[in-house]
Design a protein around this motif. Structure first.
Motif, PDB file in Angstrom:
ATOM      1  N   ALA A 126      23.471  -0.884   6.980  1.00  0.00           N
ATOM      2  CA  ALA A 126      22.576  -1.394   5.935  1.00  0.00           C
ATOM      3  C   ALA A 126      21.328  -2.020   6.555  1.00  0.00           C
ATOM      4  O   ALA A 126      20.210  -1.793   6.084  1.00  0.00           O
ATOM      5  CB  ALA A 126      23.307  -2.404   5.059  1.00  0.00           C
ATOM      6  N   VAL A 127      21.502  -2.785   7.611  1.00  0.00           N
ATOM      7  CA  VAL A 127      20.360  -3.406   8.293  1.00  0.00           C
ATOM      8  C   VAL A 127      19.478  -2.324   8.912  1.00  0.00           C
ATOM      9  O   VAL A 127      18.247  -2.395   8.842  1.00  0.00           O
ATOM     10  CB  VAL A 127      20.834  -4.416   9.354  1.00  0.00           C
ATOM     11  N   ASN A 128      20.093  -1.284   9.488  1.00  0.00           N
ATOM     12  CA  ASN A 128      19.345  -0.188  10.087  1.00  0.00           C
ATOM     13  C   ASN A 128      18.526   0.556   9.026  1.00  0.00           C
ATOM     14  O   ASN A 128      17.350   0.877   9.251  1.00  0.00           O
ATOM     15  CB  ASN A 128      20.296   0.771  10.798  1.00  0.00           C
ATOM     16  N   GLU A 129      19.115   0.846   7.874  1.00  0.00           N
ATOM     17  CA  GLU A 129      18.391   1.512   6.791  1.00  0.00           C
ATOM     18  C   GLU A 129      17.234   0.658   6.292  1.00  0.00           C
ATOM     19  O   GLU A 129      16.150   1.160   6.000  1.00  0.00           O
ATOM     20  CB  GLU A 129      19.343   1.827   5.631  1.00  0.00           C
ATOM     21  N   TYR A 130      17.465  -0.645   6.176  1.00  0.00           N
ATOM     22  CA  TYR A 130      16.405  -1.558   5.746  1.00  0.00           C
ATOM     23  C   TYR A 130      15.245  -1.526   6.738  1.00  0.00           C
ATOM     24  O   TYR A 130      14.082  -1.423   6.337  1.00  0.00           O
ATOM     25  CB  TYR A 130      16.955  -2.983   5.612  1.00  0.00           C
ATOM     26  N   ASN A 131      15.543  -1.605   8.029  1.00  0.00           N
ATOM     27  CA  ASN A 131      14.489  -1.593   9.049  1.00  0.00           C
ATOM     28  C   ASN A 131      13.733  -0.269   9.051  1.00  0.00           C
ATOM     29  O   ASN A 131      12.512  -0.238   9.231  1.00  0.00           O
ATOM     30  CB  ASN A 131      15.068  -1.885  10.427  1.00  0.00           C
ATOM     31  N   LYS A 132      14.455   0.837   8.859  1.00  0.00           N
ATOM     32  CA  LYS A 132      13.816   2.148   8.822  1.00  0.00           C
ATOM     33  C   LYS A 132      12.878   2.257   7.621  1.00  0.00           C
ATOM     34  O   LYS A 132      11.753   2.745   7.736  1.00  0.00           O
ATOM     35  CB  LYS A 132      14.881   3.245   8.749  1.00  0.00           C
ATOM     36  N   ALA A 133      13.325   1.797   6.449  1.00  0.00           N
ATOM     37  CA  ALA A 133      12.485   1.833   5.248  1.00  0.00           C
ATOM     38  C   ALA A 133      11.264   0.935   5.420  1.00  0.00           C
ATOM     39  O   ALA A 133      10.152   1.299   5.014  1.00  0.00           O
ATOM     40  CB  ALA A 133      13.300   1.414   4.031  1.00  0.00           C
ATOM     41  N   LYS A 134      11.455  -0.226   6.039  1.00  0.00           N
ATOM     42  CA  LYS A 134      10.339  -1.142   6.269  1.00  0.00           C
ATOM     43  C   LYS A 134       9.324  -0.510   7.211  1.00  0.00           C
ATOM     44  O   LYS A 134       8.110  -0.581   6.974  1.00  0.00           O
ATOM     45  CB  LYS A 134      10.865  -2.462   6.851  1.00  0.00           C
ATOM     46  N   GLN A 135       9.795   0.147   8.264  1.00  0.00           N
ATOM     47  CA  GLN A 135       8.896   0.797   9.223  1.00  0.00           C
ATOM     48  C   GLN A 135       8.139   1.944   8.563  1.00  0.00           C
ATOM     49  O   GLN A 135       6.940   2.121   8.792  1.00  0.00           O
ATOM     50  CB  GLN A 135       9.693   1.300  10.433  1.00  0.00           C
ATOM     51  N   ASP A 136       8.827   2.741   7.735  1.00  0.00           N
ATOM     52  CA  ASP A 136       8.163   3.833   7.027  1.00  0.00           C
ATOM     53  C   ASP A 136       7.071   3.299   6.102  1.00  0.00           C
ATOM     54  O   ASP A 136       5.981   3.868   6.017  1.00  0.00           O
ATOM     55  CB  ASP A 136       9.174   4.650   6.216  1.00  0.00           C
ATOM     56  N   MET A 137       7.360   2.213   5.405  1.00  0.00           N
ATOM     57  CA  MET A 137       6.373   1.619   4.500  1.00  0.00           C
ATOM     58  C   MET A 137       5.168   1.099   5.289  1.00  0.00           C
ATOM     59  O   MET A 137       4.021   1.290   4.879  1.00  0.00           O
ATOM     60  CB  MET A 137       7.011   0.487   3.701  1.00  0.00           C
ATOM     61  N   GLN A 138       5.413   0.478   6.427  1.00  0.00           N
ATOM     62  CA  GLN A 138       4.308  -0.017   7.256  1.00  0.00           C
ATOM     63  C   GLN A 138       3.455   1.138   7.775  1.00  0.00           C
ATOM     64  O   GLN A 138       2.226   1.043   7.791  1.00  0.00           O
ATOM     65  CB  GLN A 138       4.849  -0.835   8.424  1.00  0.00           C
ATOM     66  N   ASN A 139       4.092   2.237   8.175  1.00  0.00           N
ATOM     67  CA  ASN A 139       3.343   3.399   8.653  1.00  0.00           C
ATOM     68  C   ASN A 139       2.502   4.002   7.539  1.00  0.00           C
ATOM     69  O   ASN A 139       1.362   4.415   7.768  1.00  0.00           O
ATOM     70  CB  ASN A 139       4.284   4.447   9.237  1.00  0.00           C
ATOM     71  N   GLN A 140       3.047   4.068   6.314  1.00  0.00           N
ATOM     72  CA  GLN A 140       2.286   4.581   5.187  1.00  0.00           C
ATOM     73  C   GLN A 140       1.072   3.698   4.909  1.00  0.00           C
ATOM     74  O   GLN A 140      -0.021   4.199   4.654  1.00  0.00           O
ATOM     75  CB  GLN A 140       3.149   4.634   3.927  1.00  0.00           C
ATOM     76  N   MET A 141       1.279   2.394   4.942  1.00  0.00           N
ATOM     77  CA  MET A 141       0.168   1.478   4.683  1.00  0.00           C
ATOM     78  C   MET A 141      -0.906   1.610   5.762  1.00  0.00           C
ATOM     79  O   MET A 141      -2.094   1.548   5.468  1.00  0.00           O
ATOM     80  CB  MET A 141       0.665   0.032   4.598  1.00  0.00           C
ATOM     81  N   LYS A 142      -0.503   1.816   7.015  1.00  0.00           N
ATOM     82  CA  LYS A 142      -1.470   2.008   8.093  1.00  0.00           C
ATOM     83  C   LYS A 142      -2.275   3.277   7.868  1.00  0.00           C
ATOM     84  O   LYS A 142      -3.478   3.321   8.125  1.00  0.00           O
ATOM     85  CB  LYS A 142      -0.774   2.069   9.445  1.00  0.00           C
ATOM     86  N   ASP A 143      -1.612   4.356   7.389  1.00  0.00           N
ATOM     87  CA  ASP A 143      -2.312   5.606   7.123  1.00  0.00           C
ATOM     88  C   ASP A 143      -3.381   5.416   6.057  1.00  0.00           C
ATOM     89  O   ASP A 143      -4.483   5.952   6.155  1.00  0.00           O
ATOM     90  CB  ASP A 143      -1.338   6.701   6.679  1.00  0.00           C
ATOM     91  N   TYR A 144      -3.069   4.658   5.014  1.00  0.00           N
ATOM     92  CA  TYR A 144      -4.026   4.466   3.927  1.00  0.00           C
ATOM     93  C   TYR A 144      -5.139   3.498   4.290  1.00  0.00           C
ATOM     94  O   TYR A 144      -6.254   3.632   3.810  1.00  0.00           O
ATOM     95  CB  TYR A 144      -3.316   3.963   2.664  1.00  0.00           C
TER      96      TYR A 144
END
Length: 112
Positions: free
Chosen positions: A40-58
């Motif tokens: 669960a912690v790993n999935e949370y960290n992965k989702a957080k990293q994906d969201m940060q990468n998306q925000m960086k792209d925009y």
């Protein structure tokens, strides 16, 4: 008097919680619960990293404006140039329509 009996430091709480988990789950189910918590912690960290990468792209797109623009026409021309369009020879309304058309759809082949 009650407050003196409950004066427990932070590291002692970890021991108390661990002992309670052993009593509740037992020694057989404790590793399984720890694995589920780790996933669960790993999935949370992965989702957080994906969201940060998306925000960086925009937010990383630089339209190349170096200072304040004087009027609406200058702003529209700067936006059109940042979108890869030539603003010369177009009216203000044509520029607005062009920008709306470009921003309304994504040219990104990876976009779904």
């Amino acid at each position: 008097m009650l407050s003196l009996g409950l004066n427990v430091a932070g590291s002692e709480w970890i021991i108390i919680i661990f002992a309670a988990l052993v009593l509740i789950l037992g020694t057989n189910k404790l590793p399984e619960a720890a694995k589920k918590l780790g996933r669960a912690v790993n999935e949370y960290n992965k989702a957080k990293q994906d969201m940060q990468n998306q925000m960086k792209d925009y937010t990383s797109h630089d339209i190349g404006v170096k200072g304040p623009l004087g009027n609406e026409r200058d702003k529209l021309e700067a936006i059109a140039r940042s979108l890869g369009e030539d603003p010369s020879g177009k009216t203000t309304e044509q520029l607005k329509d062009l920008i709306q058309e470009k921003i309304g759809r994504r040219d990104d082949p990876g976009a779904a």
